[in-house]
Design an enzyme around this catalytic site. Structure first.
Site, PDB file in Angstrom:
ATOM      1  N   ARG A  86       1.887 -14.146  -2.248  1.00 30.69           N
ATOM      2  CA  ARG A  86       1.796 -15.171  -1.192  1.00 30.69           C
ATOM      3  C   ARG A  86       0.449 -15.886  -1.207  1.00 30.69           C
ATOM      4  O   ARG A  86       0.353 -17.028  -0.764  1.00 30.69           O
ATOM      5  CB  ARG A  86       2.121 -14.566   0.169  1.00 30.69           C
ATOM      6  CG  ARG A  86       3.621 -14.213   0.284  1.00 30.69           C
ATOM      7  CD  ARG A  86       3.969 -13.609   1.621  1.00 30.69           C
ATOM      8  NE  ARG A  86       3.308 -12.342   1.848  1.00 30.69           N
ATOM      9  CZ  ARG A  86       3.826 -11.142   1.568  1.00 30.69           C
ATOM     10  NH1 ARG A  86       5.021 -11.041   1.057  1.00 30.69           N
ATOM     11  NH2 ARG A  86       3.140 -10.048   1.803  1.00 30.69           N
TER      12      ARG A  86
ATOM     13  N   GLU B 121      -1.840   3.245  -0.203  1.00 28.33           N
ATOM     14  CA  GLU B 121      -1.541   4.365   0.691  1.00 28.33           C
ATOM     15  C   GLU B 121      -0.846   5.498  -0.067  1.00 28.33           C
ATOM     16  O   GLU B 121      -1.135   6.662   0.132  1.00 28.33           O
ATOM     17  CB  GLU B 121      -0.666   3.876   1.844  1.00 28.33           C
ATOM     18  CG  GLU B 121      -0.496   4.897   2.938  1.00 28.33           C
ATOM     19  CD  GLU B 121       0.243   4.331   4.142  1.00 28.33           C
ATOM     20  OE1 GLU B 121       0.611   5.136   5.002  1.00 28.33           O
ATOM     21  OE2 GLU B 121       0.450   3.111   4.213  1.00 28.33           O
TER      22      GLU B 121
END
Length: 179
Positions: A63, A100
């Protein structure tokens, strides 16, 4: 809140439980589909680019490409894509970083950034700051200076700003919207 911030926020859709249960995804596709909102966003980010003294814009896959390319055009600057590893032909510089759950790697063409370049990183969302931190490291390794980071939306509760401020060493970190 400014009129531009209200316009942008009004065009961001919440999608519950995406990409996994318990996550509220912030979908910017309605903003991109609205020419008034997309133009306002491009103008606001281009203003940040000009104020930062940037000479080039880096957009982070994917994006960040959508946002960064029109910002570069509007500000009269070059655009450089930072891609996931293995997507660019030719000589690249790469930077690994932790996610993560696991790790990732980003790359840039080695010849696209030079000493003397002041680079503004443009992306849609600042979450934990891992990708942004890796892009700052990559830009510096290429010999360029980081002018700052310009973000459409900061997810303040995830602590990305706190992670990035020491890494940015005083360079600009500006989010148009913080949620």
């Amino acid at each position: 809140m400014t009129a531009v911030q209200e316009l942008l926020l009004s065009r961001i859709r919440d999608v519950a439980d995406y990409p996994e249960p318990g996550v509220m995804f912030k979908d910017i596709t309605p903003l991109l589909a609205d020419p008034e909102a997309f133009t306002a966003l491009t103008d606001a980010l281009a203003d940040i680019a000009v104020r930062s003294g940037a000479t080039k814009i880096v957009g982070l896959e994917a994006r960040g490409f959508i946002l960064g390319a029109p910002v570069a055009v509007r500000a009269g600057l070059g655009f450089i894509p930072v891609r996931k590893a293995g997507k660019l032909p030719g000589a690249t510089l790469s930077q690994a970083y932790d996610l993560e759950y696991g790790s990732a790697e980003i790359e840039v063409h080695a010849e696209d950034l030079n000493a003397g370049d002041r680079v503004l990183v443009v992306d849609d969302v600042l979450a934990t700051g891992g990708t942004a931190e890796a892009s700052v490291q990559l830009i510096r390794r290429a010999g360029a200076e980081v002018a700052g980071l310009a973000i459409l939306m900061e997810l303040g509760f995830l602590g990305g700003r706190q992670r990035l401020e020491p890494v940015l060493s005083g360079a600009l970190l500006e989010a148009l919207i913080t949620v």
